[in-house]
Design a protein around this motif. Structure first.
Motif, PDB file in Angstrom:
ATOM      1  N   VAL A   1      39.712 -38.336  21.676  1.00  0.00           N
ATOM      2  CA  VAL A   1      38.791 -38.478  20.548  1.00  0.00           C
ATOM      3  C   VAL A   1      39.583 -38.904  19.319  1.00  0.00           C
ATOM      4  O   VAL A   1      40.649 -38.356  19.036  1.00  0.00           O
ATOM      5  CB  VAL A   1      38.057 -37.131  20.274  1.00  0.00           C
ATOM      6  N   HIS A   2      39.078 -39.903  18.600  1.00  0.00           N
ATOM      7  CA  HIS A   2      39.716 -40.342  17.360  1.00  0.00           C
ATOM      8  C   HIS A   2      38.655 -40.402  16.264  1.00  0.00           C
ATOM      9  O   HIS A   2      37.563 -40.926  16.483  1.00  0.00           O
ATOM     10  CB  HIS A   2      40.356 -41.723  17.551  1.00  0.00           C
ATOM     11  N   ALA A   3      38.992 -39.828  15.094  1.00  0.00           N
ATOM     12  CA  ALA A   3      38.060 -39.832  13.965  1.00  0.00           C
ATOM     13  C   ALA A   3      38.853 -39.790  12.667  1.00  0.00           C
ATOM     14  O   ALA A   3      40.090 -39.757  12.688  1.00  0.00           O
ATOM     15  CB  ALA A   3      37.109 -38.642  14.066  1.00  0.00           C
ATOM     16  N   HIS A   4      38.110 -39.809  11.552  1.00  0.00           N
ATOM     17  CA  HIS A   4      38.738 -39.756  10.225  1.00  0.00           C
ATOM     18  C   HIS A   4      38.183 -38.565   9.445  1.00  0.00           C
ATOM     19  O   HIS A   4      37.583 -38.749   8.377  1.00  0.00           O
ATOM     20  CB  HIS A   4      38.444 -41.042   9.441  1.00  0.00           C
ATOM     21  N   PRO A   5      38.327 -37.334   9.943  1.00  0.00           N
ATOM     22  CA  PRO A   5      37.778 -36.195   9.194  1.00  0.00           C
ATOM     23  C   PRO A   5      38.458 -36.104   7.829  1.00  0.00           C
ATOM     24  O   PRO A   5      39.687 -36.172   7.749  1.00  0.00           O
ATOM     25  CB  PRO A   5      38.115 -34.988  10.083  1.00  0.00           C
TER      26      PRO A   5
ATOM     27  N   ASN B   1      47.915 -42.169   6.929  1.00  0.00           N
ATOM     28  CA  ASN B   1      47.006 -43.051   6.192  1.00  0.00           C
ATOM     29  C   ASN B   1      45.884 -43.626   7.049  1.00  0.00           C
ATOM     30  O   ASN B   1      45.473 -44.776   6.859  1.00  0.00           O
ATOM     31  CB  ASN B   1      47.802 -44.186   5.530  1.00  0.00           C
ATOM     32  N   HIS B   2      45.414 -42.798   7.994  1.00  0.00           N
ATOM     33  CA  HIS B   2      44.381 -43.302   8.891  1.00  0.00           C
ATOM     34  C   HIS B   2      43.403 -42.193   9.326  1.00  0.00           C
ATOM     35  O   HIS B   2      42.249 -42.223   8.917  1.00  0.00           O
ATOM     36  CB  HIS B   2      45.060 -43.968  10.097  1.00  0.00           C
ATOM     37  N   GLY B   3      43.843 -41.218  10.121  1.00  0.00           N
ATOM     38  CA  GLY B   3      42.896 -40.227  10.629  1.00  0.00           C
ATOM     39  C   GLY B   3      43.569 -39.229  11.544  1.00  0.00           C
ATOM     40  O   GLY B   3      44.699 -38.820  11.298  1.00  0.00           O
TER      41      GLY B   3
HETATM   42 ZN   LIG Z   1      40.481 -45.063  13.004  1.00  0.00          ZN
END
Ligand SMILES: [Zn+2]
Length: 294
Positions: free
Chosen positions: A94-98, A157-159
C-alpha cells in the motif's frame, strides 16, 4: 465469491478508506496484492482511490507486463514489483500520502524514537527512504535499502509505503504510521517526548514472539550509525535507562521556536529572555498550534 473477486472488492474498500481518511488526494496512492505465485492485482493509474470499482483493476506479472485489464497499471508499479521481489512474505503493498507522516518525510525526521510500545512491538521503527523521483526506477532503488528490514517506511518528500501478509494488514500498517506520526507531532508541540528505555525496548521486542508478530528484522543493538547498503535491523532511538523504563526526552524544537517567539519555558533560568506578548499575538500562537494538531 472467488478469491480474485474478493481481492478486487478488498482493494476497492482499502482505497475508499484511504481517501476517506485523507491519506490520498485526487488520484494519489496505489494498492496491490498477490493473486498467485507470479501474478499481481493492482490499482490502475489516474483514478481516485475513493471511487474505484472492482472491474478497474489490472493484473500483471512480476515483471510488470499487463496480463489483463482495460486500464494501465499504477504509475508506481516499479516500486510495488521491487517490494515483491525483495520480500517473498509480502502479500500486499500500500502506498499513500497521509499528511502527518508525509510531513515528517518532508521534514526529514524519521519515526524512529522509542515512543509507543505497540509500534515498537509491531513495526519497530519507520525510516525514511532517500528522495527519488516518483514513478521512475529511482524509487524502487531507494526503497530497496530498507524493505528487507521494515514493513513500513516514509518516502522522502513524497509519502509512505507499507507491506503486509494480506491486504488489510498492509493497510492497517499505513493507519498505524499516520497515527504514530500524529501522536509524535502532538508530543513535540507539547514540548517533550519521554522515551522508552533501551532495556524496555528489548523487553517489548521479546513480546513479538509471544504474540506471533512476524517482524521482518530485529531491533538493532544500538542506535548509532547508518548502514550504506541494505539494512538488516531496525534502528530505534532509545536511551539507556539505568533501571528506568521511561527516560525524559529533550524539549522539542517546536517548543524552542515557540519560546523564541516570546513564551518562557517552565524552569527557564534566564529571566532576561522574557518577552511579553499582546493578547492578539498569544491568540495567534494558540490558533497556529491547534491548527497544527488537526
Ligand atoms: Zn505517491
Amino acid at each position: 465469491m472467488s478469491v480474485e473477486s474478493q481481492l478486487r472488492a478488498d482493494i476497492v474498500e482499502v482505497g475508499r478508506r484511504m481517501y476517506a481518511r485523507g491519506y490520498t488526494a485526487s488520484n494519489d496512492g496505489n494498492i496491490s496484492v498477490r493473486l498467485g505465485p507470479d501474478r499481481l492485482l493492482m490499482t490502475p493509474k489516474s483514478v481516485c482511490k475513493g471511487f474505484m470499482t472492482p472491474d478497474m483493476m489490472c493484473i500483471t506479472d512480476l515483471d510488470g507486463r499487463k496480463l489483463q485489464g482495460d486500464r494501465d497499471p499504477s504509475s508506481e508499479m516499479l516500486m510495488h514489483l521491487e517490494v515483491y521481489r525483495q520480500r517473498n512474505d509480502a502479500q500486499a503493498v500500500v502506498h499513500a500520502h497521509p499528511p502527518t507522516a508525509t510531513g515528517f518525510a518532508v521534514a526529514g525526521i524519521p519515526l524512529d524514537r522509542a515512543v509507543l510500545a505497540e509500534v515498537l512491538t509491531t513495526l519497530g521503527s519507520i525510516p525514511i527512504a532517500e528522495y527519488a523521483t516518483p514513478s521512475t526506477k529511482e524509487l524502487p532503488e531507494a526503497v530497496r535499502k530498507y524493505i528487507k528490514a521494515h514493513d513500513g517506511m516514509l518516502l522522502a518528500n513524497h509519502g509512505a509505503l507499507t507491506v503486509g501478509a494480506d491486504l488489510f494488514s498492509a493497510y492497517y500498517k499505513m493507519e498505524t504510521i499516520e497515527h504514530f506520526a500524529h501522536i509524535s507531532l502532538v508530543a513535540r508541540i507539547l514540548g517533550r517526548e519521554n522515551l522508552i528505555s533501551r532495556d524496555e525496548v528489548l523487553r517489548l521486542q521479546g513480546l513479538r514472539g509471544t504474540y506471533g508478530i512476524k517482524a521482518p528484522a530485529p531491533i538493532c543493538a544500538s542506535d548509532d550509525g547508518q548502514a550504506t547498503g541494505p539494512v538488516d535491523c531496525q534502528v530505534v532511538r532509545a536511551p539507556e535507562g539505568e533501571g528506568a523504563r521511561l527516560v525524559a526526552g529533550p524539549p522539542s524544537q517546536a517548543l524552542e521556536s515557540f519560546a523564541g517567539l516570546g513564551a518562557r519555558r517552565p524552569g527557564d533560568e534566564d529571566e532576561a529572555a522574557e518577552i511579553r506578548l499582546t493578547y492578539r499575538e498569544l491568540s495567534q500562537l494558540i490558533e497556529d498550534a491547534i491548527r497544527a494538531l488537526r
